[in-house]
Design a protein around this motif. Structure first.
Motif, short mmCIF file in Angstrom:
data_model
loop_
_atom_site.label_atom_id
_atom_site.label_comp_id
_atom_site.label_asym_id
_atom_site.label_seq_id
_atom_site.Cartn_x
_atom_site.Cartn_y
_atom_site.Cartn_z
N TYR A 32 0.74 -1.24 0.11
CA TYR A 32 -0.03 0.12 -0.01
C TYR A 32 0.98 1.28 -0.08
CZ TYR A 32 -4.17 -2.69 0.92
OH TYR A 32 -5.46 -3.36 0.69
N CYS A 50 3.63 11.78 0.84
CA CYS A 50 3.17 10.58 0.47
C CYS A 50 4.41 9.61 0.11
CB CYS A 50 1.99 10.33 -0.68
SG CYS A 50 0.68 11.58 -0.09
N ALA A 99 -3.44 2.96 0.37
CA ALA A 99 -3.93 2.87 -1.02
C ALA A 99 -3.43 1.89 -1.70
CB ALA A 99 -4.39 4.21 -1.80
N THR A 101 -2.90 0.84 -5.09
CA THR A 101 -3.14 1.48 -6.20
C THR A 101 -1.69 1.60 -7.25
OG1 THR A 101 -3.57 3.77 -7.33
CG2 THR A 101 -2.10 3.48 -5.23
N MET A 108 -1.64 10.54 -6.20
CA MET A 108 -2.34 9.85 -4.69
C MET A 108 -2.19 10.99 -3.59
SD MET A 108 -4.00 7.31 -5.47
CE MET A 108 -4.56 6.71 -3.77
N GLU A 112 -7.46 12.54 -2.66
CA GLU A 112 -8.14 11.79 -1.74
C GLU A 112 -8.76 10.46 -2.35
OE1 GLU A 112 -8.98 14.65 1.89
OE2 GLU A 112 -10.61 13.49 1.36
N ASP A 113 -8.89 10.46 -3.72
CA ASP A 113 -9.57 9.43 -4.53
C ASP A 113 -9.00 8.02 -4.06
OD1 ASP A 113 -10.65 11.43 -7.35
OD2 ASP A 113 -11.26 11.19 -5.30
N GLU A 114 -9.45 6.96 -4.08
CA GLU A 114 -9.26 5.62 -4.09
C GLU A 114 -8.35 5.28 -2.84
OE1 GLU A 114 -9.28 5.28 -9.07
OE2 GLU A 114 -7.88 4.36 -7.75
N TYR A 115 -8.23 6.08 -1.94
CA TYR A 115 -7.76 5.64 -0.61
C TYR A 115 -8.52 4.60 -0.05
CZ TYR A 115 -3.80 8.37 -0.59
OH TYR A 115 -2.39 8.91 -0.71
N ASP A 116 -8.20 3.44 0.57
CA ASP A 116 -9.12 2.29 1.12
C ASP A 116 -9.08 2.59 2.42
OD1 ASP A 116 -8.96 0.66 -1.20
OD2 ASP A 116 -6.68 0.84 -1.19
N TYR A 117 -8.09 3.10 3.29
CA TYR A 117 -8.33 3.25 4.75
C TYR A 117 -7.78 4.45 5.24
CZ TYR A 117 -8.00 -1.86 3.85
OH TYR A 117 -8.15 -3.23 3.24
N TRP A 118 -8.27 4.99 6.22
CA TRP A 118 -7.99 6.09 6.88
C TRP A 118 -7.83 5.91 8.50
CZ3 TRP A 118 -6.89 10.95 4.85
CH2 TRP A 118 -7.29 10.96 3.24
#
Length: 128
Positions: A32, A50, A99, A101, A108, A112-118
């Protein structure tokens, strides 16, 4: 369960330093991208810095270049944000996100698009 837990936020004087940590569990961390985002009162959440899953590519927002450093330790399932020369405008709640990705780290980090977890966020206050 999947978790991202931020820690390290504090009240610090301008010019000071902090290290934020993002501890991950419940997913294959090595695969990730991890992003640090922040949100100040009355402002939109923005990407800060990031890092790719390979640990070979990073991206930082112009506002923090030369002051913040992102790193990851896959053996500990942890990402760090080392913050130096802190300014009052750095005050915000800082979030980490993960993410899986094919997108670039830059892409990225500005979205914020397509992040899986926060994570839940950790607050940084820079004030004298």
């Amino acid at each position: 369960q999947v978790q991202l837990v931020e820690s390290g936020g504090a009240l610090v004087q301008p010019g000071g330093s902090l290290r934020l940590s993002c501890a991950a569990s419940g997913f294959i961390f090595d695969y990730y991208h991890i992003g640090w985002f922040r949100q100040a009162p009355g402002k939109e959440r923005e990407g800060v810095s990031c890092i790719s899953f390979s640990d070979g590519s990073t991206y930082s927002a112009d506002s923090i270049k030369g002051r913040f450093t992102i790193s990851r330790d896959n053996s500990k399932n942890t990402v760090y944000l080392h913050m130096n020369s802190l300014k009052p405008e750095d005050s915000a709640v800082y979030y980490c996100a993960a993410a899986a990705t094919w997108r670039t780290v830059q892409a990225m980090c500005v979205s914020e698009d397509e992040y899986d977890y926060w994570g839940q966020g950790t607050q940084v206050i820079v004030s004298s």
